[in-house]
Design a protein around this motif. Structure first.
Motif, PDB file in Angstrom:
ATOM      1  N   ASP A  99      -0.374   5.005   0.806  1.00 62.68           N
ATOM      2  CA  ASP A  99      -1.454   5.927   1.160  1.00 62.68           C
ATOM      3  C   ASP A  99      -0.890   7.342   1.113  1.00 62.68           C
ATOM      4  OD1 ASP A  99      -2.559   3.481   1.798  1.00 62.68           O
ATOM      5  OD2 ASP A  99      -3.344   4.105   3.730  1.00 62.68           O
ATOM      6  N   ALA A 103       0.829  -1.212   0.000  1.00 62.71           N
ATOM      7  CA  ALA A 103       0.000   0.000   0.000  1.00 62.71           C
ATOM      8  C   ALA A 103       0.858   1.255   0.000  1.00 62.71           C
ATOM      9  CB  ALA A 103      -0.896   0.000   1.232  1.00 62.71           C
ATOM     10  N   HIS A 134      -1.499  -0.963  -4.148  1.00 65.37           N
ATOM     11  CA  HIS A 134      -2.755  -0.406  -3.613  1.00 65.37           C
ATOM     12  C   HIS A 134      -2.457   1.047  -3.270  1.00 65.37           C
ATOM     13  CE1 HIS A 134      -6.486  -0.261  -1.269  1.00 65.37           C
ATOM     14  NE2 HIS A 134      -5.805   0.222  -0.254  1.00 65.37           N
ATOM     15  N   SER A 142      -7.775   3.838  -4.646  1.00 65.27           N
ATOM     16  CA  SER A 142      -8.820   3.994  -3.632  1.00 65.27           C
ATOM     17  C   SER A 142      -8.800   5.419  -3.093  1.00 65.27           C
ATOM     18  CB  SER A 142      -8.557   2.989  -2.494  1.00 65.27           C
ATOM     19  OG  SER A 142      -9.646   2.907  -1.629  1.00 65.27           O
ATOM     20  N   TRP A 151     -13.855   6.727   6.571  1.00 65.79           N
ATOM     21  CA  TRP A 151     -14.105   5.850   7.732  1.00 65.79           C
ATOM     22  C   TRP A 151     -14.582   6.634   8.958  1.00 65.79           C
ATOM     23  CZ3 TRP A 151      -9.026   2.404   7.706  1.00 65.79           C
ATOM     24  CH2 TRP A 151      -8.937   1.758   6.465  1.00 65.79           C
ATOM     25  N   ARG A 175       1.377   6.475   6.834  1.00 56.88           N
ATOM     26  CA  ARG A 175       0.573   5.419   7.454  1.00 56.88           C
ATOM     27  C   ARG A 175      -0.266   6.060   8.541  1.00 56.88           C
ATOM     28  NH1 ARG A 175      -0.035   2.703   3.889  1.00 56.88           N
ATOM     29  NH2 ARG A 175      -1.301   1.424   5.258  1.00 56.88           N
ATOM     30  N   ASP A 212      -6.558  -1.754  11.344  1.00 52.90           N
ATOM     31  CA  ASP A 212      -5.790  -1.075  10.292  1.00 52.90           C
ATOM     32  C   ASP A 212      -4.669  -0.208  10.873  1.00 52.90           C
ATOM     33  OD1 ASP A 212      -6.270  -0.684   7.184  1.00 52.90           O
ATOM     34  OD2 ASP A 212      -5.473   1.182   8.012  1.00 52.90           O
ATOM     35  N   GLY A 213      -3.473  -0.413  10.375  1.00 51.27           N
ATOM     36  CA  GLY A 213      -2.326   0.383  10.798  1.00 51.27           C
ATOM     37  C   GLY A 213      -1.842   0.093  12.203  1.00 51.27           C
ATOM     38  N   GLY A 266       0.489  -2.680   4.485  1.00 54.74           N
ATOM     39  CA  GLY A 266       0.973  -1.312   4.611  1.00 54.74           C
ATOM     40  C   GLY A 266       2.033  -1.185   5.681  1.00 54.74           C
ATOM     41  N   LYS A 267       1.565  -0.904   6.887  1.00 54.20           N
ATOM     42  CA  LYS A 267       2.464  -0.578   8.005  1.00 54.20           C
ATOM     43  C   LYS A 267       3.617  -1.563   8.180  1.00 54.20           C
ATOM     44  CE  LYS A 267       2.841   1.862  11.984  1.00 54.20           C
ATOM     45  NZ  LYS A 267       1.724   2.278  12.786  1.00 54.20           N
ATOM     46  N   SER A 295      -7.554  -6.551   4.056  1.00 55.13           N
ATOM     47  CA  SER A 295      -6.783  -5.338   4.323  1.00 55.13           C
ATOM     48  C   SER A 295      -6.809  -5.002   5.801  1.00 55.13           C
ATOM     49  CB  SER A 295      -7.375  -4.178   3.513  1.00 55.13           C
ATOM     50  OG  SER A 295      -6.565  -3.046   3.602  1.00 55.13           O
ATOM     51  N   GLY A 296      -5.667  -4.575   6.298  1.00 57.45           N
ATOM     52  CA  GLY A 296      -5.591  -4.075   7.667  1.00 57.45           C
ATOM     53  C   GLY A 296      -5.015  -5.049   8.658  1.00 57.45           C
ATOM     54  N   GLY A 297      -3.943  -4.600   9.322  1.00 54.44           N
ATOM     55  CA  GLY A 297      -3.441  -5.299  10.498  1.00 54.44           C
ATOM     56  C   GLY A 297      -2.322  -6.279  10.285  1.00 54.44           C
ATOM     57  N   VAL A 343      -3.757   4.875  -2.362  1.00 54.39           N
ATOM     58  CA  VAL A 343      -4.911   5.531  -1.724  1.00 54.39           C
ATOM     59  C   VAL A 343      -4.703   7.041  -1.668  1.00 54.39           C
ATOM     60  CG1 VAL A 343      -6.360   5.614   0.340  1.00 54.39           C
ATOM     61  CG2 VAL A 343      -5.166   3.491  -0.236  1.00 54.39           C
TER      62      VAL A 343
END
Ligand SMILES: O=C(O)c1ccccc1NCC(=O)[C@H](O)[C@H](O)COP(=O)(O)O
Length: 241
Positions: free
Chosen positions: A11, A9, A50, A81, A141, A19, A171-172, A222-223, A196-198, A52
């Motif tokens: 973002d 990702a 991905h 996104s 969100w 992040r 997420d994150g 991501g993170k 997605s997420g975590g 964002v």
């Protein structure tokens, strides 16, 4: 067995790769140039990016030019996104040459428009199901947007090609993915699901890969990559068999 696709990702907030924690505005950690980050994932062997636009998601402007520049610079597939909610923003996103877009808020607030663009663009449209518990969240969100399973049923009927499922609480946070949520969503649809997420470890990715037979197609990371919990090369190797 099909292998799990990995989507590193990027973002973007205020022109920077960042992040967030729980996707909350104001929790940004900056990681520099989005183009450099994207090129680094591509060099490391990513097949997907991905990407964002967080400002567009939060309604604090947009990074449209930069997102287009990054997308054009990629030889790999790009999922866009953030803030794609009407004909203009969808046309701009598709004009970048991205492989597909991920709609979030629009699926909650503009169901007729989403049904139309699903019918028009098919595989180019994914819907992001971003949840706290089983309540969907839109507008970056920040706002409740209905029940996950009622919305999923509606989108299934409309022919939605694919879902990107995020547990916002994860997420994150590097706390591991919500595998139960992924299993439940897979049970409620026959369309592919992108998790997605975590994600925090290679074992998390292996655990998501175990869900491929249930319908999980990919995982966004991501993170964990930015925090150097593992390299993208290691991640690709972990899910390669
Ligand atoms: O995707 C969006 O539209 C979005 C909107 C508002 C806040 C965050 C948003 N996306 C965040 C992501 O897609 C993350 O990059 C992804 O879930 C990775 O999470 P993690 O591996 O936990 O960093």
């Amino acid at each position: 067995m099909a292998k799990l696709e990995l989507l590193p990702a990027v973002d973007v907030r205020d022109g920077q790769a960042v992040r967030l924690v729980h996707g909350e505005s104001g929790t940004e950690t900056s990681y520099g140039s989005p183009l450099e980050a994207a090129l680094a994932w591509q060099r490391a062997g990513a097949e997907w990016l991905h990407l964002v636009d967080l400002d567009a998601a939060f309604g604090t402007g947009n990074n449209r030019e930069l997102i287009a520049e990054v997308t054009r610079a990629m030889d790999i597939k790009v999922e866009l996104s953030g803030g794609i909610r009407d004909d203009d923003t969808l046309a701009a996103a598709l004009a970048t040459g991205c492989t597909r877009v991920n709609l979030g808020t629009a699926a909650l607030e503009s169901p007729e428009w989403v049904a139309r663009v699903i019918a028009e663009h098919g595989e180019k449209i994914a819907v992001g199901l971003d949840v706290r518990g089983t309540t969907l969240r839109g507008r970056g969100w920040t706002r409740d947007g209905g029940d996950l399973y009622e919305t999923l049923e509606r989108l299934n009927k409309e022919g939605c090609a694919r879902y990107v499922v995020t547990d916002i609480a994860k997420d994150g946070t590097l706390q591991g993915p919500n595998l139960e949520l992924l299993r439940n969503v897979c049970a409620a649809t026959d369309r592919p699901v992108v998790a997605s997420g975590g994600v925090s470890s290679l074992d998390d990715l292996r655990a998501i890969a175990e869900l491929v037979p249930l319908g999980v197609e990919g995982a966004i990371v991501g993170k964990a990559l930015y925090a150097k919990a593992f390299t993208l090369e290691e991640a690709l190797e972990a899910v390669s068999s």
